[in-house]
Structure formats: C-alpha cells, structure tokens
Design a protein around this motif. Structure first.
Motif, PDB file in Angstrom:
ATOM      1  N   PRO A   1       0.811  -1.224   0.000  1.00 15.68           N
ATOM      2  CA  PRO A   1       0.000   0.000   0.000  1.00 15.68           C
ATOM      3  C   PRO A   1       0.839   1.266   0.000  1.00 15.68           C
ATOM      4  O   PRO A   1       0.396   2.303  -0.512  1.00 15.68           O
ATOM      5  CB  PRO A   1      -0.824  -0.121   1.293  1.00 15.68           C
TER       6      PRO A   1
ATOM      7  N   GLN B   1       0.963   3.748  -3.626  1.00 16.09           N
ATOM      8  CA  GLN B   1       0.577   5.166  -3.506  1.00 16.09           C
ATOM      9  C   GLN B   1       1.741   6.112  -3.773  1.00 16.09           C
ATOM     10  O   GLN B   1       1.575   7.322  -3.767  1.00 16.09           O
ATOM     11  CB  GLN B   1      -0.039   5.415  -2.127  1.00 16.09           C
TER      12      GLN B   1
ATOM     13  N   LYS C   1       0.068  -5.005  -7.443  1.00 12.82           N
ATOM     14  CA  LYS C   1      -1.389  -5.183  -7.443  1.00 12.82           C
ATOM     15  C   LYS C   1      -1.758  -6.651  -7.227  1.00 12.82           C
ATOM     16  O   LYS C   1      -2.731  -6.957  -6.534  1.00 12.82           O
ATOM     17  CB  LYS C   1      -1.997  -4.666  -8.746  1.00 12.82           C
TER      18      LYS C   1
ATOM     19  N   SER D   1      -1.466  -7.552  -3.678  1.00 12.59           N
ATOM     20  CA  SER D   1      -2.470  -6.884  -2.835  1.00 12.59           C
ATOM     21  C   SER D   1      -3.741  -7.707  -2.644  1.00 12.59           C
ATOM     22  O   SER D   1      -4.594  -7.341  -1.825  1.00 12.59           O
ATOM     23  CB  SER D   1      -2.844  -5.523  -3.432  1.00 12.59           C
TER      24      SER D   1
ATOM     25  N   LEU E   1      -5.237   3.112   0.933  1.00 17.51           N
ATOM     26  CA  LEU E   1      -5.283   2.492  -0.394  1.00 17.51           C
ATOM     27  C   LEU E   1      -6.677   1.945  -0.685  1.00 17.51           C
ATOM     28  O   LEU E   1      -7.183   2.052  -1.804  1.00 17.51           O
ATOM     29  CB  LEU E   1      -4.252   1.356  -0.476  1.00 17.51           C
ATOM     30  N   TYR E   2      -7.313   1.351   0.325  1.00 13.45           N
ATOM     31  CA  TYR E   2      -8.638   0.769   0.166  1.00 13.45           C
ATOM     32  C   TYR E   2      -9.757   1.806   0.269  1.00 13.45           C
ATOM     33  O   TYR E   2     -10.926   1.482   0.062  1.00 13.45           O
ATOM     34  CB  TYR E   2      -8.863  -0.313   1.224  1.00 13.45           C
TER      35      TYR E   2
ATOM     36  N   SER F   1      -8.187   6.910  -3.175  1.00  9.52           N
ATOM     37  CA  SER F   1      -6.940   6.459  -3.791  1.00  9.52           C
ATOM     38  C   SER F   1      -7.082   6.142  -5.278  1.00  9.52           C
ATOM     39  O   SER F   1      -6.100   6.163  -6.016  1.00  9.52           O
ATOM     40  CB  SER F   1      -6.417   5.208  -3.070  1.00  9.52           C
TER      41      SER F   1
ATOM     42  N   PHE G   1      -7.733   3.258  -6.310  1.00 17.45           N
ATOM     43  CA  PHE G   1      -7.349   1.844  -6.421  1.00 17.45           C
ATOM     44  C   PHE G   1      -8.585   0.960  -6.300  1.00 17.45           C
ATOM     45  O   PHE G   1      -9.491   1.265  -5.526  1.00 17.45           O
ATOM     46  CB  PHE G   1      -6.348   1.505  -5.312  1.00 17.45           C
TER      47      PHE G   1
END
Length: 481
Positions: free
Chosen positions: A299, A303, A362, A365, A404-405, A409, A411
């Motif tokens: 994360p 970013q 990714k 993640s 990030l979540y 973001s 994402f």
C-alpha cells in the motif's frame, strides 16, 4: 507445427498415473509451486501421482477452463541468478490429470472423493479461506472451504463405511499460522454444528492428517509483457504459462509430519522440502520477514506510483521503510540469535531485487485485509508485549492499507466483498479516528486489535490523516524515516 497445447501435440506426457492428489486451487502459485514440485518428484521417480484440480469456490473460471482445454498441461518458467550466473529454465508440467468445476460436475467430484487412490489434498484458498463462517457442511456444495472439506470427508467416511485406512492427508499452502491444524479444528466445529456424529469426528481425528506447512516461492504469474517471445520459446500457445523465481521452499510439520515424510518423501527428489515437528521458529522468520514485508510495502509503494516489487525497492523511501521495519520492529519479535536473523533477512530481502521477475504489487495486494492480520499484526502484538509501545512502521502499513482501500486512492481492491462493504461504510465518517475505530470494530479482523494493543486506533488514525492530507511521501518521511 500445431501450436495448441494438449497431450496429443506435446507428446511424451504420462497420462496413466493414479490421481492421488485433489487440489483446491488452480491459480498461478499452486501451479508453479506444488504442481511443479510433484512434476520434479515424478521425474525423479520419488512419486507416481497425478492431480485433480477444482476451484475453491467450485465455480468455473478462466484458469479451470483453460486447464481443461489444455488437458492439464502448462509450462513453468523459472528465472533468477544462481552463483552469480543468470539462469532461465522451462518445464512442461503434466501432473494435472483433470480440472473441473464441481458446481456443474458434481458426479465427477464424487468419483474423486470415492477413489481408492486418493490420499492427499493440497489447497491454497489464501488467508481468507481458512476461517470460520456458518455453513451447511452436510452437502458437498457447502459455501466455505472448511465446510467443503467437512462435507467431502463425511462423504468419504460414509462411502468407505468408516474404514480407517481411507483417511486423507491435508497439505494447506495458505499463509496462516498452524494452517493445517486450524483447518482440522474448523472441520470438527462444522461437524458438531451439522450433527455429523461422533463416529465421523473420531474417524477424522484418527484417520486423517492435517499437516502444518510453510511455502515460499515468488510467482509473478503469466508473463503478459513478453507473451509472444515466451510462446515462441516454448513452441506452443500456452495461456497458462507461469513465471516464477528459482527459489522454492516447502516446510511440512505438525501432527502427523512423519507420516507425510514417509508417504511423500519430496526431499529425496533433491527439492528444497523439509520435514520437522514444529514450524513456529521457521515460520516466524519467513512469514514475518518476507510476507510481512510484502504486505506492508504494497500500500505504501502503490501510492508512491510503483508497480512492481523491484520498482518499489529501487525507490529509496520504500527501501528504507521496509529495511527499517524489518531491522527495528520485526527481528526483535523473532526467537533466535540476532546475527543469524539479520543474515536470513538480508538473503530474503535480496530476492526483491531479482531483475528477471516482474512481481506486480497489485497482484500481491489480493486479500490484503486478511494478509495484514495474519502477517503483520502478530508483530504489532509481540512488539507491544516486548517493548510496551507500538511499532510505528507496522502501524503505518495498516494506515497505508486503509488509505489504499479508501475511496480517495482510485485503487480497486480485490478482496472480500463483505469486508469491503464494511470498510466503505466506515469511510462515510469524516474523522480519521472514527474511520479507523469503525473499521476495527466491523468484524473485518478476527482479533480485537485495540484491546490487545491499546493506542493502536489513535496512532493509525494520526498516520491516516497525514497520508490523506500531506501525501504518502511526506507522511512516510514524517513518521517512519
């Protein structure tokens, strides 16, 4: 030349080995790890087995369909540096005899369960797979993985009339502590809740082995950026070709480890497979240093605009963050001589620089919520017990994951849908403390984090606020470097 990959075009494939392994999971990791290991063992004459593959959710997907179309064949490309020399190898893997979805072919699934040859079950359902949720474990199409295992064993128990020689050996590849014994406990719980009977539970305890395992190999997956070059190299249009690093490790232990060693002596094939009574010390080193570093780094690095592990480690901020976290926070929580642990960590982190492996952040993640709890929170808890304070880098990694979540973001996480809904609801709050507090109390995490490490919410909220308002680079430099 026919470029379609199947057993007719490939030639030399052994289609007559007994299916002794049922594999829950068709993804890149199991194919480049467990299936590759069994391929090597077969070639060395140590084993003589084939594998039946089903998807953990039982539904058909691209990989299951492709495996079926290619008649179980695929290539594994290993790349790295060995003794200072670049090495690249290609191996055609033919151990997968069949791949299908039990949701549409339940009779085929039953036939595997009822087979006299079946002995081993290998799984990789990620850290989110081996956890408790209420389920109807009396039917083969149960929803959860532990529920499916319970139903499968109950079917086999009844089919063979409780024959104690027909138990199965489970080799879980999920990266949670005590993965096999945890699955055993969940099977027992489901059996009790579904009134499957004491005779069945006794049969599971006495006839089945739930080994605890530790696995390690970095598997980036399909080489999309060099696909044409790869296809020309192998001579086939292989939609399942998978790239991995040279290094591999499989440690098998816990209750019944001697049985596994006797029946599946993979170490005798020259493979980096080890058998031992307890995995704790080995696991703490590997999971906390390697996997915990991956989960903490992702994360932060995403970013900062990084896409791969190597890009992340080439970024001086990320590099310093990970090395500082491992050196100052992770190593103090692991038993053993510090000098040996630092040497081990140095070797592990060196693999992040492998120029031949594009390990995309990714892809790492996937299911980061459960991964962070399994890999990073134990460090937080142990460090707090040891020092009486919170490890800043580990807590920062949690705040970075929440950012990030979060909705700001851009994402798109690939994670548990229920947990993502709960997290999204928490983000309706304006205050970072309220966001973190609601997330921690939402049921996403099995541990009561704030109760176990008081002050976690405050620190994580402070870091989250800085990431949101100052940017990742400034927040990282302010709190961790």
């Amino acid at each position: 030349m026919d470029r379609n990959l199947n057993r007719s075009t490939a030639g030399g494939c052994n289609a007559n080995r007994p299916v002794r392994v049922l594999q829950f999971g068709e993804g890149n990791f199991l194919r480049a790890f467990a299936d590759w290991i069994l391929q090597v063992a077969n070639e060395k004459g140590v084993t003589d087995t084939s594998v039946a593959v089903v998807s953990p959710r039982f539904s058909e997907n691209k990989s299951i369909k492709a495996l079926s179309e290619q008649e179980g064949l695929f290539h594994v490309i290993l790349e790295g540096v060995q003794n200072g020399v670049p090495v690249s190898t290609v191996k055609l893997v033919d151990v997968v005899a069949e791949a299908f979805s039990p949701a549409t072919e339940i009779d085929r699934y039953k036939a595997i369960i009822e087979s006299e040859d079946l002995r081993f079950v290998i799984s990789n359902t990620t850290e989110a797979g081996i956890r408790y949720e209420p389920d109807n474990a009396s039917v083969l199409t149960a929803v959860t993985f532990p529920g499916k295992v319970t139903a499968m064993l109950n079917h086999r128990f009844r089919h063979f009339g409780g024959d104690t020689s027909k138990g199965l050996v489970f080799l879980c590849c999920e990266l949670i502590e005590n993965n096999g014994s945890t699955l055993h406990d969940l099977v027992t719980r489901h059996a009790n809740e579904n009134n499957l009977g004491n005779e069945f539970i006794d049969w599971v305890d006495k006839s089945c082995v739930f080994a605890d395992t530790l696995v390690d190999r970095i598997v980036p997956g399909f080489p999309a950026d060099t696909a044409c070059e790869v296809m020309n190299r192998i001579g086939y249009d292989d939609s399942l070709v998978v790239k991995a690093e040279l290094y591999h490790l499989w440690v098998i232990g816990g209750k019944g480890w001697e049985t596994v060693r006797a029946e599946l002596p993979l170490d005798k094939a020259g493979l980096n497979v080890h058998f031992m009574p307890s995995l704790k010390d080995f696991r703490d080193k590997k999971v906390r240093i390697l996997n915990g570093s991956h989960t903490a780094m992702v994360p932060v690095a995403l970013q900062l605009g990084c896409e791969t592990v190597k890009e992340a480690f080439d970024n001086m901020l990320v590099n310093r963050f990970v090395n500082s976290m491992v050196d100052c926070e992770v190593i103090p929580t692991i038993a053993g001589p510090v000098s040996e642990l630092k040497e081990f960590a140095s070797g592990i982190l060196e693999r992040f620089y492998n120029p031949y492996i594009k390990h995309y952040l990714k892809s790492i993640s996937l299911n980061s919520l459960s991964k962070w709890e399994a890999r990073n929170f134990p460090v937080v808890a142990d460090y707090f017990k040891l020092k009486g304070e919170l490890p800043r880098c580990e807590v920062f990694s949690f705040a970075a994951l929440m950012a990030l979540y979060g909705p700001e973001s851009g994402f798109e996480p690939d994670d548990n849908a229920v947990h993502m809904a709960a997290l999204g609801k928490a983000w309706n709050n304006a205050d970072e403390y309220d966001i973190v507090s609601e997330i921690l109390g939402s049921g996403i995490f099995m541990a009561d984090i704030e109760a176990l490490v008081p002050g976690f919410t405050n620190m994580a909220a402070e870091f989250l606020a800085s990431i949101r308002h100052d940017g990742m680079e400034n927040a990282l430099q302010k709190y961790c470097l």
